[in-house]
Design an enzyme around this catalytic site. Structure first.
Site, mmCIF file in Angstrom:
data_model
loop_
_atom_site.group_PDB
_atom_site.id
_atom_site.type_symbol
_atom_site.label_atom_id
_atom_site.label_comp_id
_atom_site.label_asym_id
_atom_site.label_seq_id
_atom_site.Cartn_x
_atom_site.Cartn_y
_atom_site.Cartn_z
ATOM 1 N N ARG A 18 34.555 38.894 36.640
ATOM 2 C CA ARG A 18 34.183 40.309 36.547
ATOM 3 C C ARG A 18 35.049 40.949 35.468
ATOM 4 O O ARG A 18 36.275 41.013 35.586
ATOM 5 C CB ARG A 18 34.378 41.019 37.885
ATOM 6 N N GLY A 19 34.403 41.405 34.418
ATOM 7 C CA GLY A 19 35.100 41.888 33.233
ATOM 8 C C GLY A 19 36.201 42.905 33.475
ATOM 9 O O GLY A 19 37.336 42.715 33.012
ATOM 10 N N PRO A 20 35.945 43.988 34.189
ATOM 11 C CA PRO A 20 36.986 45.013 34.373
ATOM 12 C C PRO A 20 38.240 44.483 35.065
ATOM 13 O O PRO A 20 39.322 45.048 34.901
ATOM 14 C CB PRO A 20 36.278 46.065 35.240
ATOM 15 N N ASP A 21 38.111 43.397 35.839
ATOM 16 C CA ASP A 21 39.255 42.883 36.598
ATOM 17 C C ASP A 21 40.159 41.976 35.766
ATOM 18 O O ASP A 21 41.397 42.052 35.875
ATOM 19 C CB ASP A 21 38.777 42.102 37.823
ATOM 20 N N THR A 22 39.577 41.075 34.964
ATOM 21 C CA THR A 22 40.394 40.017 34.350
ATOM 22 C C THR A 22 40.131 39.788 32.866
ATOM 23 O O THR A 22 40.798 38.946 32.260
ATOM 24 C CB THR A 22 40.163 38.669 35.072
ATOM 25 N N ARG A 23 39.183 40.516 32.260
ATOM 26 C CA ARG A 23 38.782 40.184 30.890
ATOM 27 C C ARG A 23 39.951 40.217 29.910
ATOM 28 O O ARG A 23 40.089 39.337 29.051
ATOM 29 C CB ARG A 23 37.695 41.137 30.405
ATOM 30 N N GLY A 51 22.602 48.358 35.812
ATOM 31 C CA GLY A 51 21.208 48.094 36.161
ATOM 32 C C GLY A 51 20.585 46.930 35.434
ATOM 33 O O GLY A 51 19.434 46.595 35.674
ATOM 34 N N GLU A 85 25.484 34.147 39.212
ATOM 35 C CA GLU A 85 26.075 33.022 38.493
ATOM 36 C C GLU A 85 26.615 31.989 39.478
ATOM 37 O O GLU A 85 26.379 30.776 39.333
ATOM 38 C CB GLU A 85 27.216 33.506 37.590
#
Length: 527
Positions: A18-23, A51, A85
């Site tokens: 999840r991008g906001p958490d670990t990107r 969406g 995924e």
């Protein structure tokens, strides 16, 4: 716009996060560390818009990868994209098409297993939009992945952990590089039986021998099983052609290859076989490893490559392909469990299928060839090597060539088949060779007791000789104590007799009955 895959892109590893958490932190470390090791990595650099549905290129990237690494953060389950995924990669894992290596970033396996509210609350919110059925599939995928041993980031720095993971990925990718031939026929039952013998969930340490005559398909079977079960082990290695590779000083090189595959070290030096054995014992003893050793013909090779008591971790497996069962029996006390799997010949239907694939490819069998097709197939005795060699030889040839080949098969083995079978014959001593030739020429199907008296009077030591032939899969004892030899081995024996008779016709004689042409008399065999 999302990143579009080019048809030339090659991905070996897929990162799910999840991008906001670990990107910008751990995932970034891991991504560039993998790239520095030359590993092809798929990462969605753009994220998703609100969406937006998961695109087909993401599923394609998962399908193209060998390893998927989901990075479980606290917000992972809030993303329907991440859950889809995960569902897709776990579905592929069930068919052994990829390996999943989870990382528990700031959650525990129990959170992923839905034993706490961390992910359960997120799934409850998804139900309102996606429905119970879809969310239930996601829940099953989460529970399943939580049972896979993964990495925990809490007690290790991000850079150090990224390097450890990259090393592990390299070993996994290297270890999976076995070539599975096309045109596999009649393999499913044997694969399933071997997987049952391996019992990868058991904590004991097992030695499994895949045994049989030359050309029976031991190596091919081993490769298929290796590819199927290697995902269940911390580290794994497939060492091909041990018999050839260990000649001279080659055994040290095989030890280097094995150590590199299992622990990932590079640049280390081994000065002796003893040092290699000590390193294997010191470094493998706490790891659950899978080691396949192809074409072993001496106990010393097995001992040098991890067959030493206490040198493998709980649940480890060594699988050996060999023509000689005795190399395994001598090491039974080194393992919790030592099992033998005898590879069977193809049955008539399977032999016909395999021969058709090689002799006619995808085409139909012309009526004029049907009788020849069945006779030649029968003559191979269900030996895959003979079927493949002769089928490929006859591809595209006319009926006259097929007729000649059938006649030639009555007295001559194809060179490639003969070379493979001769390896076992040459391993026999002189007296054992005489027993082998007697059976090939005129004792196949006869009671073992009668021939035993003859061999005993000739000083052939029949008890020892027959035992060696049995261990090397050159003869079998069937019902009513009858000797049985495979047709291709009988042809090998008779071709040897023909050749020796041609060179020196005054040595003696062997006689056998050719059912179509009458008795053959060959002057050869006074010892």
């Amino acid at each position: 716009m999302k990143r579009k895959r080019s048809p030339s892109d090659k991905f070996e590893v897929f990162l799910s996060f999840r991008g906001p958490d670990t990107r910008t932190n751990f995932t970034d470390f891991l991504y560039y560390t993998l790239l520095d090791k030359g590993i092809g990595v798929f990462i969605d650099n753009q994220g998703i818009d609100v969406g937006e549905e998961i695109g087909p290129e993401i599923f394609q990237a998962i399908d193209d990868s060998e390893i998927c690494i989901p990075i479980f953060s606290r917000g992972y389950a809030s993303s329907s994209w991440c859950l889809r995924e995960l569902e897709h990669m776990m579905k592929r894992r069930k068919t052994n098409e990829l390996e999943v290596m989870p990382i528990f970033y700031d959650v525990e396996p129990s959170d992923v297993k839905l034993e706490t509210r961390v992910y359960r609350d997120a799934l409850t919110l998804h139900e309102q939009k996606r429905g119970i059925e879809i969310v239930q599939r996601w829940a099953e995928a989460l529970k399943e992945v939580s049972r896979i041993k993964g990495w925990d980031t809490k007690n290790t720095g991000h850079g150090e952990l990224a390097r450890l993971i990259a090393r592990k990925v390299l070993v996994k990718l290297k270890g999976s590089c076995v070539h599975i031939p096309d045109h596999l026929v009649g393999m499913d039952e044997s694969v399933n039986e071997l997987v049952d013998l391996l019992n990868v969930e058991s904590k004991d340490i097992r030695l499994i021998g895949i045994c049989g005559m030359g050309g029976i398909g031991k190596t091919t079977l081993a490769k298929v099983v290796y590819q199927k079960v290697s995902i269940h082990f911390e580290s794994h290695s497939f060492i091909p052609n041990v018999r050839e590779g260990s000649k001279g000083s080659g055994l040290i090189n095989l030890q280097r290859q094995l150590v590199s595959n299992i622990i990932g070290d590079i640049g280390f030096e081994l000065s002796s076989i003893d040092q290699g054995m000590n390193m294997i014992g010191d470094r493998f003893c706490r790891k659950k490893v899978l080691i396949f050793l192809d074409d072993i013909d001496h106990t010393s090779q097995l001992m040098a490559l991890a067959a030493k008591k206490g040198c493998l971790g709980s649940g480890s497996r060594i699988v050996v392909t060999t023509r000689d069962k005795s190399v395994l029996y001598r090491l039974q006390d080194q393992f919790s469990c030592c099992l033998i799997y005898d590879v069977k010949e193809l049955n008539q239907l399977e032999a016909l299928q395999l021969f058709r694939k090689h002799a006619f490819r995808s085409g139909s069998i012309p009526n004029a060839f049907l009788s020849l097709f069945e006779k030649i197939t029968t003559k191979t005795g269900g030996l895959p090597l003979a079927i493949e060699v002769i089928g490929s030889l006859l591809y595209g040839k006319g009926e006259a060539v097929w007729q000649d080949k059938l006649k030639k098969m009555e007295h001559h083995l194809h060179r490639d088949v003969k070379e493979k079978l001769m390896l076992s014959y040459e391993a026999l001593d002189h007296l054992q060779k005489q027993i082998f030739l007697d059976i090939a020429c005129f004792l196949d199907g006869k009671d073992k007791s009668y021939s035993h008296y003859m061999w005993d009077n000739c000083g052939f030591f029949p008890d020892e000789g027959i035992d060696v032939l049995l261990l090397m899969s050159l003869v079998k004892i069937g019902e009513r104590n009858k000797l049985y030899m495979h047709d291709q081995l009988k042809d090998l024996g008779r071709s040897i007799v023909y050749e020796e008779c041609r060179k020196d016709p005054e040595k003696g004689y062997r006689v056998w009955l050719n059912e179509e042409e009458g008795p053959d008399i060959v002057r050869q065999t006074k010892v």
